[in-house]
Enzyme design. Structure first.
Site, PDB file in Angstrom:
ATOM      1  N   GLY A  55       3.267  -2.791   3.470  1.00 35.56           N
ATOM      2  CA  GLY A  55       2.702  -1.997   4.555  1.00 35.56           C
ATOM      3  C   GLY A  55       3.087  -2.507   5.935  1.00 35.56           C
ATOM      4  N   ASP A  82       5.312   4.949  11.013  1.00 38.27           N
ATOM      5  CA  ASP A  82       6.076   3.705  10.864  1.00 38.27           C
ATOM      6  C   ASP A  82       7.365   3.736  11.686  1.00 38.27           C
ATOM      7  OD1 ASP A  82       4.184   3.089   8.968  1.00 38.27           O
ATOM      8  OD2 ASP A  82       5.622   2.286   7.517  1.00 38.27           O
TER       9      ASP A  82
HETATM   10  O1  PMV Z   1       1.483   1.755   3.829  1.00 36.46           O
HETATM   11  P1  PMV Z   1       1.998   1.949   5.211  1.00 36.46           P
HETATM   12  O2  PMV Z   1       1.776   0.818   6.126  1.00 36.46           O
HETATM   13  O3  PMV Z   1       3.379   2.519   5.274  1.00 36.46           O
HETATM   14  O4  PMV Z   1       1.035   3.026   5.902  1.00 36.46           O
HETATM   15  C1  PMV Z   1       0.757   4.238   5.364  1.00 36.46           C
HETATM   16  C2  PMV Z   1      -0.090   4.984   6.317  1.00 36.46           C
HETATM   17  C3  PMV Z   1      -0.636   6.249   5.755  1.00 36.46           C
HETATM   18  O5  PMV Z   1      -1.401   6.859   6.790  1.00 36.46           O
HETATM   19  C4  PMV Z   1      -1.555   5.974   4.570  1.00 36.46           C
HETATM   20  C5  PMV Z   1       0.460   7.193   5.284  1.00 36.46           C
HETATM   21  C6  PMV Z   1       1.303   7.756   6.411  1.00 36.46           C
HETATM   22  O6  PMV Z   1       2.366   8.301   6.090  1.00 36.46           O
HETATM   23  O7  PMV Z   1       0.899   7.705   7.582  1.00 36.46           O
END
Ligand code: PMV
Length: 329
Positions: A121, A168
């Site tokens: 994450g 991201d």
């Molecule tokens: O798992 P990560 O850090 O890539 O975060 C995902 C965040 C979510 O809101 C759960 C999914 C998204 O696409 O924003």
């Protein structure tokens, strides 16, 4: 030789609700980086020719090598880009080349190295894509605005994560705190007073795609109920942005605990994350919550700077596999 880097990231507030159109905040983590180094393999190869796409297009790709020693990868662009699905490293390169209408590169090595933990994450995939795109742009002596770079990295994210919100690639491209509303707003914003975050990894790798799909199922079962939860998370993200910009960052602490409880109700926490959040609170953290997709991966704790080592130690004792102390400024 050309080198480009991109940082990791954490989501401060708003994960999951962001997929349903609510705002979220994310910040770069500069202690960890993905780096791509491009090195031509023969003389005079810094020049790039533009040719029409033709049947020979695969043959030059065979002379472009991608090496990622961290993951034991060494192959040519052709082999990696022709897989189904293509390898994300190769896809990041080919997505950029096709956007620039460049269909030939001189023989070269693309060496990829990352200190960003994978599948935790922290945005390792998006960071590698952004570093690859930036390195190739520099190599080709071309420029694209950050928004375009982010959009190209999003194409790569989509390949493996289904329908990511795009947060991201946005925060990693801008390498600044970002206020984000899916399909609408990407706003880098200002940090009034620096603050310290301890990131702790549960060591459990949990695919974000699955937790996102489960939250969608939950929402489909009772949209009115879960929309209210998403609304609350969105309001927290809004408040937190105002705090980060203009107020004492310690005011974010209670909002983090509140956001964590809402994520628990969405079933995306687990006992390891809850244990770490609890341990952080007991060690004097001002706030703590899971960060990202949940069910594993990372949690974050807001701490006073001088208290960061003690909180990190408490998290390690409570089972964290790794902790990172980062200053957001
Ligand atoms: O798992 P990560 O850090 O890539 O975060 C995902 C965040 C979510 O809101 C759960 C999914 C998204 O696409 O924003």
């Amino acid at each position: 030789m050309i080198t480009a880097s991109a940082p990791g990231k954490i989501i401060l507030f708003g994960e999951h609700a962001v997929v349903f159109g609510r705002p979220a905040l994310a910040v770069p983590v500069t202690q960890v980086q993905a780096t791509v180094t491009l090195a031509p393999l023969s003389e005079g190869s810094g020049r790039v020719k533009k040719r029409r796409a033709n049947a020979q297009s695969a043959s030059w790709q065979k002379k472009v090598l991608i090496e990622a020693p961290d993951i034991g990868l060494a192959s040519n662009l052709f082999a990696l880009s022709s897989g189904d699905p293509p390898h994300p490293l190769a896809f990041a390169a080919t997505v950029l080349l096709s956007a620039l209408e460049v269909d030939w590169l001189p023989p070269m090595t693309m060496r990829v190295h990352s200190t960003i933990p994978v599948a935790a994450g922290l945005g390792s995939g998006a960071a590698v894509s952004v570093a690859m795109i930036r390195a190739l742009l520099a190599f080709l002596d071309r420029h694209l605005p950050d928004r375009r770079i982010s959009a190209l990295a999003y194409e790569v994210e989509r390949l493996h994560h289904g329908t990511p919100s795009g947060i991201d690639n946005s925060v990693i491209t801008f390498a600044r705190p970002v206020y984000f509303v899916k399909d609408h707003i990407i706003e880098p914003f200002h940090v009034g007073r620096p603050f310290t975050i301890v990131i702790a990894d549960t060591g459990i790798s949990a695919p974000t795609k699955e937790s996102v799909a489960d939250v969608r199922r939950l929402w489909q079962s009772d949209a009115a109920r879960w929309d209210k939860v998403f609304d609350k998370i969105g309001e927290i993200a809004q408040k937190a942005r105002q705090i980060v910009e203009n107020q004492d960052p310690s005011l974010m602490g209670p909002l983090m605990f509140e956001n964590h409880a809402l994520l628990q109700s969405l079933t995306v926490s687990n006992s390891a994350l809850d244990r770490l959040v609890h341990a952080a609170r007991r060690a004097g953290a001002l706030g703590a919550k899971l960060s990202g997709g949940g069910r594993g991966g990372n949690m974050i704790a807001l701490v006073r700077k001088e208290n960061a080592p003690a909180v990190a130690e408490a998290l390690n004792s409570a089972g964290a596999q790794r902790t990172i102390i980062t200053q957001v400024e």
